[in-house]
Design a protein around this motif. Structure first.
Motif, short mmCIF file in Angstrom:
data_model
loop_
_atom_site.label_atom_id
_atom_site.label_comp_id
_atom_site.label_asym_id
_atom_site.label_seq_id
_atom_site.Cartn_x
_atom_site.Cartn_y
_atom_site.Cartn_z
N TYR A 72 -38.34 -12.61 -29.84
CA TYR A 72 -37.94 -11.22 -30.01
C TYR A 72 -36.70 -11.17 -30.91
O TYR A 72 -35.60 -10.83 -30.47
N PRO A 73 -36.84 -11.54 -32.20
CA PRO A 73 -35.66 -11.59 -33.08
C PRO A 73 -34.97 -10.24 -33.25
O PRO A 73 -33.77 -10.19 -33.53
N ALA A 74 -35.70 -9.14 -33.06
CA ALA A 74 -35.08 -7.82 -33.18
C ALA A 74 -34.13 -7.53 -32.03
O ALA A 74 -33.38 -6.56 -32.09
N GLY A 75 -34.17 -8.36 -31.01
CA GLY A 75 -33.26 -8.18 -29.88
C GLY A 75 -31.97 -8.98 -30.00
O GLY A 75 -31.20 -9.06 -29.05
N ALA A 76 -31.73 -9.58 -31.17
CA ALA A 76 -30.56 -10.43 -31.35
C ALA A 76 -29.27 -9.62 -31.39
O ALA A 76 -29.25 -8.43 -31.73
N THR A 77 -28.18 -10.28 -31.04
CA THR A 77 -26.85 -9.68 -31.17
C THR A 77 -26.42 -9.73 -32.65
O THR A 77 -27.08 -10.38 -33.48
N ASP B 142 -18.75 -5.51 -29.27
CA ASP B 142 -18.73 -4.05 -29.32
C ASP B 142 -19.03 -3.50 -27.92
O ASP B 142 -20.19 -3.46 -27.50
N PRO B 143 -18.01 -3.10 -27.15
CA PRO B 143 -18.24 -2.66 -25.77
C PRO B 143 -19.05 -1.38 -25.66
O PRO B 143 -19.47 -1.01 -24.55
N THR B 144 -19.32 -0.68 -26.76
CA THR B 144 -20.14 0.53 -26.67
C THR B 144 -21.63 0.23 -26.63
O THR B 144 -22.44 1.12 -26.39
N ARG B 145 -22.01 -1.03 -26.86
CA ARG B 145 -23.43 -1.40 -26.84
C ARG B 145 -23.92 -1.50 -25.39
O ARG B 145 -23.33 -2.21 -24.58
N THR B 146 -25.00 -0.84 -25.10
CA THR B 146 -25.63 -0.96 -23.79
C THR B 146 -26.52 -2.19 -23.74
O THR B 146 -26.58 -2.89 -22.73
N TYR B 147 -27.19 -2.46 -24.86
CA TYR B 147 -28.05 -3.62 -25.01
C TYR B 147 -27.57 -4.43 -26.21
O TYR B 147 -26.76 -3.93 -27.02
N PRO B 148 -28.00 -5.66 -26.36
CA PRO B 148 -27.49 -6.48 -27.47
C PRO B 148 -27.67 -5.84 -28.84
O PRO B 148 -26.90 -6.12 -29.76
N TRP B 149 -28.68 -4.99 -29.02
CA TRP B 149 -28.96 -4.40 -30.33
C TRP B 149 -28.34 -3.02 -30.51
O TRP B 149 -28.34 -2.48 -31.62
N GLY B 150 -27.87 -2.38 -29.45
CA GLY B 150 -27.31 -1.04 -29.60
C GLY B 150 -27.20 -0.31 -28.28
O GLY B 150 -27.28 -0.89 -27.20
N ARG B 151 -27.08 1.02 -28.38
CA ARG B 151 -26.83 1.82 -27.18
C ARG B 151 -28.10 2.19 -26.42
O ARG B 151 -28.06 2.41 -25.21
N ASP B 152 -29.23 2.29 -27.13
CA ASP B 152 -30.45 2.79 -26.50
C ASP B 152 -31.49 1.68 -26.37
O ASP B 152 -31.56 0.76 -27.18
#
Length: 897
Positions: A815-820, A783-793
């Motif tokens: 940090y499992p919440a940081g997963a793709t 998803d090229p709109t993701r800034t970070y692996p988990w989302g935009r912010d």
């Protein structure tokens, strides 16, 4: 070191900067703002600054040329460039406002980057002996530290000034010359200190009138900075000019200051902040003075207080920001033990100056931090040492002489340690005493280790004694320490039997090849007893710890077989040393005491990982604990510090997560995640689309345990077949504390390519580094709109970047919440990860060449912006850093089906 460019004056400097911005554009101006932080610039440094902070600058190298040839920047020779002083101030004043939306000031970010860069350069310059470059590093470190840690830099400046004014030491005064003006911008809130420094500089230049004017602008009293007390200006003048200083009064701007007479009657006491939250015990020692006693004391105190006992830098993550980590650890301590041996006070630097007099001496920094912070310091004397007098100590440590000291004696070690522990317990109510029997229960079933000591005797007698003494203090059994001489008839079979019964072989090597048993005794190849013992341990699968004398340590030529030339033993010992360096993580030592401490630390790590004979019960208990810990890191409210603790605990009990360790045959085991196809655009290559086919990437970066399998394999790191078209260093990069489930670091791009080749053969299918468009596709999950692996912010608690405050790498996957979306972890933060392609020509994916290679993902010591999925960085392929690792992709046709 170098002369600065001519200064055009404030108004003219402003005009030059504005004209430069109008002519060269915003990108060049912003790069110049970043580049103004170093006092003297190098083209290579400017390039790295652009890559790290302005990676999408227009015209790439052209914008760097704009800065180097700016009208306010002068080429001062030897590859160094210098901004005019007022122009530099103008640029720096605009840096932080230009990035005011960032949570950490941009100047601090650049300064931290500079400290990392300078530490790397310092290691390189030691190898080539470039004095000019070394001087430049010293100067730039002051400037960077002043921006990153202004209070610490002020303390070090005060310490340097105290030394410079302690006596008529011209050399010391030269060393502080120019620092006041250089540090004026970052240390602006330390106005009196800067003025004081300018006065000292004026005296050093022989300008007494200017010194009188400068000293007259500040109150005539002792100046207190970070616990360091500086002489009053009048006293400095009197001692320097060798006559009574003319009467002068404070400047009008200081009319409200305390009168000099009153200041003399009531000297200012150091401001002691409220004591911070306290927890552990911090042992401060010198490695060349009391290293073995420090390790022994740590173990003795841990039996009572548990893991909250730290033995100085031995318990600090290698590659971490040492100064920041030390200050944090000191402030969180309940008490600090100052371990003082016979050489503590008189330990010398290479220039023969006492280490304690250096503002950069870690022992001094640690104790001064404790005294300034109100932490209780307990001097502990070993080896018959005496407590130093106040006049023997620098000013910031003088109070240490007034503290009651305790003594530790070898003959009464346990009794003395008990007495010390009783004292320490009074200072730390948060240091929970371990209940009686808890430590025994934790070690239930663990017998003392049987250590086979393999070393020559003619040259290493003292070293062997130090090792035996260190190990026996902790109750371990040492065997195989006999002196093998030509008359010894002891058969090899008996030695091999001892090795078979041992838990670990400790091999110590200097420059003697040693005794060679007869061919008839089972030695047809005429190898030395030490080499035979080493080979037998490997054949039996025993853990082997190798310790080697540094090459620069002077040694008795009478016991150096290498002195015999290319004959028998001379070539044999050289070949044996080379083999060891190529196949093991060799620990080098200077002295017998240092060796004793190193062996003790390495064996203790091995001891911690043992389990009793009831393997099934222990494994079951560890599994239950692992499940509880993994459930805890899955909770969003778990803070960063606890996540780091959980990662370390998982390693101690045996981290059984898929993709973290190795198989029973020593082959790395990876957990592959499927990444969907797509297309990627790289920053700086707009208009160019890189197609990505479906592929598989490892869920985690390569761990130290997985990389160590390559290092320890006799057909791994040292095998030349993996290194075709690559630079092969004789030894792998050091790993610091070498925690198995943390990412492997200090791995160059060449190392990473060789590792991929080796692992491909071991697994039977092809592994390689990802191309950076593959890496970016995996990081965004397609998803090229993701800034970070988990989302935009950006969201706290999803990655280990500088915002976590940990200042070290953590175990992978905490940090499992940081997963793709596909479950790939640690794509943001923790460690930078090598990619296959060069930075400037990404289509070139051949695994060869010396072009700068892409690194992605950010790291524990970089700001969150560097952890963006699209952020590009680059390093020389031979670079090894403590924040630089690797992750693999799989191109197996089996997985692709």
């Amino acid at each position: 070191m170098v002369e600065r460019a001519a200064d055009p004056g404030p108004l003219r400097a402003y005009e030059l900067v504005m004209a430069f911005a109008a002519r060269r554009g915003e990108a060049a101006l912003r790069l110049a703002m970043h580049a103004a932080l170093p006092q003297v610039l190098r083209a290579e440094l400017l390039h790295l600054i652009r890559l790290n902070f302005l990676p999408e600058s227009a015209h790439d190298l052209a914008v760097e040329a704009d800065v180097l040839f700016a009208p306010f920047c002068e080429d001062i020779g030897n590859g160094y460039y210098c901004f005019a002083g007022n122009a530099r101030l103008q640029l720096l004043q605009g840096l932080d406002p230009a990035y005011r939306e960032e949570s950490i000031a941009r100047s601090v970010q650049v300064a931290r980057f500079m400290l990392d860069y300078l530490e790397h350069e310092r290691r390189n310059v030691r190898a080539v002996g470039d004095r000019l470059h070394s001087d430049w590093i010293d100067v730039e470190r002051w400037s960077a530290l002043a921006f990153a840690e202004p209070a610490l830099a002020a303390g070090q400046l005060a310490a340097a000034l105290a030394h410079a004014t302690a006596s008529d030491d011209v050399a010391a005064r030269v060393r502080v010359g120019g620092l006041a003006s250089a540090l004026a911008a970052p240390l602006v809130r330390f106005g009196e200190l800067l003025t004081y420094a300018e006065g000292v500089e004026a005296l050093q230049a022989g300008d007494h009138d200017q010194a009188i004017r400068l000293f007259g602008a500040i109150p005539d009293r002792e100046l207190e900075v970070a616990g360091i007390r500086l002489k009053s200006p009048r006293r400095v003048l009197a001692e320097s000019i060798e006559r009574e200083a003319p009467a002068f009064s404070p400047a009008e701007s200081h009319e409200t200051a305390e009168p000099p007479a009153a200041a003399e009657e009531a000297p200012v006491e150091p401001a002691v902040p409220n004591p911070p939250e306290r927890g552990g015990i911090f042992i401060v020692h010198r490695r060349d003075d009391a290293a073995s006693q420090a390790m022994r004391l740590r173990e003795s105190l841990r039996a009572r207080f548990g893991d909250r006992v730290f033995a100085d830098v031995a318990d600090i993550e290698a590659g971490a920001d040492l100064l920041a980590t030390i200050r944090s650890a000191i402030r969180e301590s309940a008490a600090v033990v100052a371990l003082i041996g016979p050489r503590w006070l008189d330990s010398r630097q290479s220039d023969r100056r006492r280490r304690i007099d250096s503002g950069g001496d870690f022992v001094r920094i640690q104790l001064a931090e404790a005294l300034q912070s109100g932490i209780q310091v307990v001097p502990v004397l070993v080896g018959g040492a005496a407590l130093p007098r106040a006049d023997e100590l620098p000013g910031d440590l003088a109070r240490l002489a007034d503290v009651h000291a305790l003594e530790l004696h070898d003959a009464d070690w346990e009794a003395d340690c008990t007495r010390l522990a009783d004292v320490l317990e009074r200072f730390g109510p948060e240091v929970e005493r371990i209940a009686s029997g808890a430590q025994v229960e934790e070690r239930k079933g663990l017998r003392p280790l049987r250590v086979y000591l393999s070393a020559t005797i003619a040259d290493l007698a003292r070293e062997r004694e130090a090792v035996v003494a260190s190990l026996q203090r902790l109750g371990h059994q040492v065997v195989g320490a006999e002196a093998y001489v030509a008359a010894d008839q002891r058969p090899l079979a008996q030695a091999y039997g001892d090795i078979a019964a041992c838990d670990v072989l400790v091999c110590i090597v200097a420059w003697a090849y040693g005794f060679i048993p007869e061919s008839s005794a089972g030695n047809p190849e005429q190898r030395s007893i030490v080499e035979l013992e080493y080979q037998q341990a490997l054949a039996l699968g025993k853990p082997v710890l190798v310790f080697m004398l540094r090459e620069d340590v002077s040694w008795n030529p009478k016991v150096m077989d290498a002195m015999t030339g290319a004959g028998e033993k001379g070539s044999r010992i050289a070949a044996f040393r080379k083999e060891l360096l190529g196949s093991h993580m060799v620990r080098v030592f200077h002295t017998a005491d240092e060796l004793g401490a190193l062996v003790l630390e390495a064996v203790s790590v091995l001891d911690e990982r043992r389990r009793d004979s009831d393997q099934q019960r222990v494994a079951s208990e560890a599994l239950l604990e692992s499940e509880r810990l993994l459930a805890e890191i899955a909770r969003p409210e778990t803070d960063d510090a606890r996540r780091a603790e959980i990662g370390d605990r998982l390693d101690r009990i045996g981290d059984s997560r898929a993709g973290v360790g190795i198989r029973s045959d020593g082959t790395p085991e990876f957990d592959w995640r499927e990444i969907p196809p797509g297309s990627v655009q790289l920053g700086g290559f707009r208009g160019t689309t890189f197609a990505v086919e479906r592929f598989f990437i490892a869920a985690y970066p390569v761990t130290w345990r997985q990389y160590r399998a390559f290092v320890d394999d006799p057909h791994g790191y040292r095998d030349e077949r993996w290194w075709q078209d690559l630079r092969h260093e004789k030894a792998p990069g050091e790993q610091g504390r070498r925690t198995d489930n943390r990412p492997a670091v200090n791995v160059s791009w060449y190392d990473a390519i060789a590792y991929c080749r080796w692992a491909s053969v071991r697994l039977g299918y092809e592994l390689r580094l990802p191309n950076e468009w593959e890496w970016q596709q995996a990081a965004t999950g397609g998803d090229p709109t993701r800034t970070y692996p988990w989302g935009r912010d950006w969201e706290e608690g999803r990655a280990n970047t500088v915002e976590s405050g940990l200042r070290r790498a953590t175990a992978v996957g905490v940090y499992p919440a940081g997963a793709t979306p596909q479950g790939v972890l640690d794509m943001a933060g923790n460690v930078w990860e090598w990619c296959l392609n060069p930075y400037d020509s990404p289509n070139d994916t051949a695994p060869r060449g010396s072009s700068r290679r892409v690194a992605r993902g950010g790291s524990w010591n970089y700001h969150r912006d560097f952890a963006r999925c699209a952020f590009r960085s680059a390093y020389d392929p031979g670079s090894r850093y403590y924040n630089l690792g690797l992750r693999l992709v799989c191109v197996s046709p089996i997985l692709k089906r």
